[in-house]
Each structure stands twice: as structure tokens, then as C-alpha cells.
Design a protein around this motif. Structure first.
Motif, short mmCIF file in Angstrom:
data_model
loop_
_atom_site.label_atom_id
_atom_site.label_comp_id
_atom_site.label_asym_id
_atom_site.label_seq_id
_atom_site.Cartn_x
_atom_site.Cartn_y
_atom_site.Cartn_z
N ARG A 6 3.90 -8.70 10.54
CA ARG A 6 2.50 -7.96 9.65
C ARG A 6 2.70 -6.14 10.42
NH1 ARG A 6 -0.64 -11.91 7.67
NH2 ARG A 6 -2.59 -9.80 7.95
N THR A 7 3.01 -6.12 10.98
CA THR A 7 3.17 -4.51 10.53
C THR A 7 3.77 -3.39 10.58
OG1 THR A 7 3.84 -4.29 13.35
CG2 THR A 7 0.95 -5.13 12.51
N GLU B 295 3.20 -0.68 8.44
CA GLU B 295 2.30 0.19 8.98
C GLU B 295 2.77 1.31 9.75
OE1 GLU B 295 -1.49 -0.28 12.33
OE2 GLU B 295 -0.71 -1.86 10.65
N ARG C 128 -10.19 0.28 1.58
CA ARG C 128 -9.23 -0.16 2.44
C ARG C 128 -9.96 -1.15 2.32
NH1 ARG C 128 -5.71 0.41 6.63
NH2 ARG C 128 -6.21 1.92 6.77
N GLU C 129 -11.87 -1.79 2.30
CA GLU C 129 -11.64 -2.78 2.55
C GLU C 129 -10.92 -3.47 1.70
OE1 GLU C 129 -13.73 0.00 4.10
OE2 GLU C 129 -13.17 -0.44 1.90
N ASP D 175 -7.68 -4.26 2.95
CA ASP D 175 -7.39 -5.36 4.15
C ASP D 175 -7.71 -6.52 3.77
OD1 ASP D 175 -6.97 -3.11 5.91
OD2 ASP D 175 -9.93 -2.74 6.44
N CYS E 294 -6.75 -7.56 0.74
CA CYS E 294 -5.46 -7.92 0.09
C CYS E 294 -5.99 -8.41 -1.67
CB CYS E 294 -4.75 -9.18 0.44
SG CYS E 294 -3.67 -8.84 1.23
N PHE F 294 -3.39 3.19 -0.81
CA PHE F 294 -3.37 1.84 -0.25
C PHE F 294 -2.63 1.46 -1.02
CE2 PHE F 294 -7.59 3.48 1.02
CZ PHE F 294 -7.58 3.31 1.95
N CYS G 203 1.16 -9.96 0.67
CA CYS G 203 0.66 -8.95 1.53
C CYS G 203 0.04 -9.39 2.36
CB CYS G 203 -0.83 -8.85 0.14
SG CYS G 203 -1.71 -7.55 1.01
N GLU G 204 -0.15 -10.67 2.67
CA GLU G 204 -1.32 -12.16 3.98
C GLU G 204 -0.50 -11.53 4.53
OE1 GLU G 204 -3.28 -12.66 0.03
OE2 GLU G 204 -1.77 -12.64 0.61
N LYS H 215 2.45 -4.74 2.65
CA LYS H 215 1.09 -4.00 2.72
C LYS H 215 1.43 -2.11 3.14
CE LYS H 215 -2.91 -4.87 4.38
NZ LYS H 215 -3.79 -6.13 4.25
#
Length: 173
Positions: free
Chosen positions: A44-45, A48, A79-80, A83, A85, A110, A119-120, A124
Motif C-alpha cells: 500500500r505504500t 508513497e 488530500r481528503e 485519502d 479514493c 494527488f 486506489c484502495e 495512488k
């Protein structure tokens, strides 16, 4: 089938090289995800972690390498939304890969894949575009001069690669 796959790979390489030749000499091309490209990440990272190794500035270009129909790129303004998706309030959507996005404004950007649950699962990317590139690190030798020389030679190298790919495509047909 293998010949068809080779032809598609050569076409992708040709598109990338053409964009390098035709593009501006200012800025850096960042291949999102490095060798993995834009696809389902191993964790997931992954994206990032990739972004934390980069200094991205105005004039740089993000190169998303992906297959059309399998992945896409959705840009959202906050960002919201990123986050969550969320597909609400999309700034941009790109469907045809590969995609090159030139970064023209400073600030946070983003991106995520809007296909299924990609995305989940971590496909991302959040970046902060700097107003100016960071200064090169201080060195005692002239390696920064060598880097500038290599940067100038990049367009010539890209043109040579494009010619090679064109020749290979002609032979494959």
C-alpha cells in the motif's frame, strides 16, 4: 502472439522516446513507480515510498506507464478526496497510457487509479511540486558538470533511440 507483444513494447518505447525528443529540455522526467510503472503495487505504500525519493519541481514531467483499459489516472484537488479514493470533484482524468503530465504549478498534486479497488490497494500518488529545483549537493569533484553535460546529451540519445526503434519496427513488419 509474441510478435504482437514485441510490436506493442516497441511502440510504447517509441512513444516514450518521441516524447523525450519533442518535449522541453527543462525539467526532469520522473517515471512513476520506476521499473514497475503505474500498476497494482506490491504494497500500500509503494508509490508513497517512491515519491519520497524524488525532488519534483515546476517544469518536471510525470510519466505514467500503463496499459489503456487496465489502469487510468484520476487527479483530485484535495488530500481528503485522495485519502478516500473519491471520484467526486475530479480535476483531470487520463485513460490512454502511457501518459505524461507536465507540472506547471507549485503545490500538492494527488493522483490515483480509478479502476476497481486499485486506489484502495495503494495505486495512488501524492506529490509536492516545488517552485524551484533544489540546489545540487556540494561535491569536491566536478560531477555536477558531468551531470549537466549528460543532460544536454539526453536529447541526442533520445533521438538515436527513436531512430533505432523505428528501424526495428520496420524490420518487424
Amino acid at each position: 502472439m509474441e510478435r504482437r507483444r514485441s510490436r506493442h513494447a516497441l511502440l510504447l518505447l517509441s512513444a516514450v522516446m518521441a516524447s523525450l525528443v519533442a518535449g522541453s529540455t527543462a525539467g526532469i522526467y520522473h517515471i512513476v513507480g520506476a521499473g514497475k510503472g503505474w500498476r497494482m503495487p506490491p504494497n500500500r505504500t509503494y508509490y508513497e515510498d517512491w515519491a519520497h525519493t524524488r525532488q519534483i519541481s515546476i517544469g518536471d514531467k510525470l510519466m505514467f506507464l500503463y496499459r489503456s483499459g487496465v489502469h487510468n489516472i484520476v487527479e483530485v484537488p484535495t488530500r481528503e478526496l485522495f485519502d478516500a479514493c473519491s471520484m467526486r470533484n475530479i480535476t483531470s482524468r487520463y485513460q490512454c497510457g502511457p501518459t505524461i503530465i507536465e507540472l506547471t504549478d507549485p503545490g500538492e498534486r494527488f493522483y490515483f487509479c480509478g479502476v476497481g479497488e486499485h486506489c484502495e490497494a495503494g495505486q495512488k500518488l501524492a506529490i509536492n511540486v516545488l517552485l524551484v529545483p533544489p540546489p545540487p549537493p556540494d561535491t569536491d569533484d566536478d560531477s555536477s558538470g558531468a551531470a549537466r553535460l549528460l543532460g544536454r546529451a539526453g536529447a541526442g540519445l533520445a533521438a538515436a533511440c527513436l531512430c533505432l526503434v523505428s528501424a526495428l519496427l520496420t524490420m518487424a513488419v
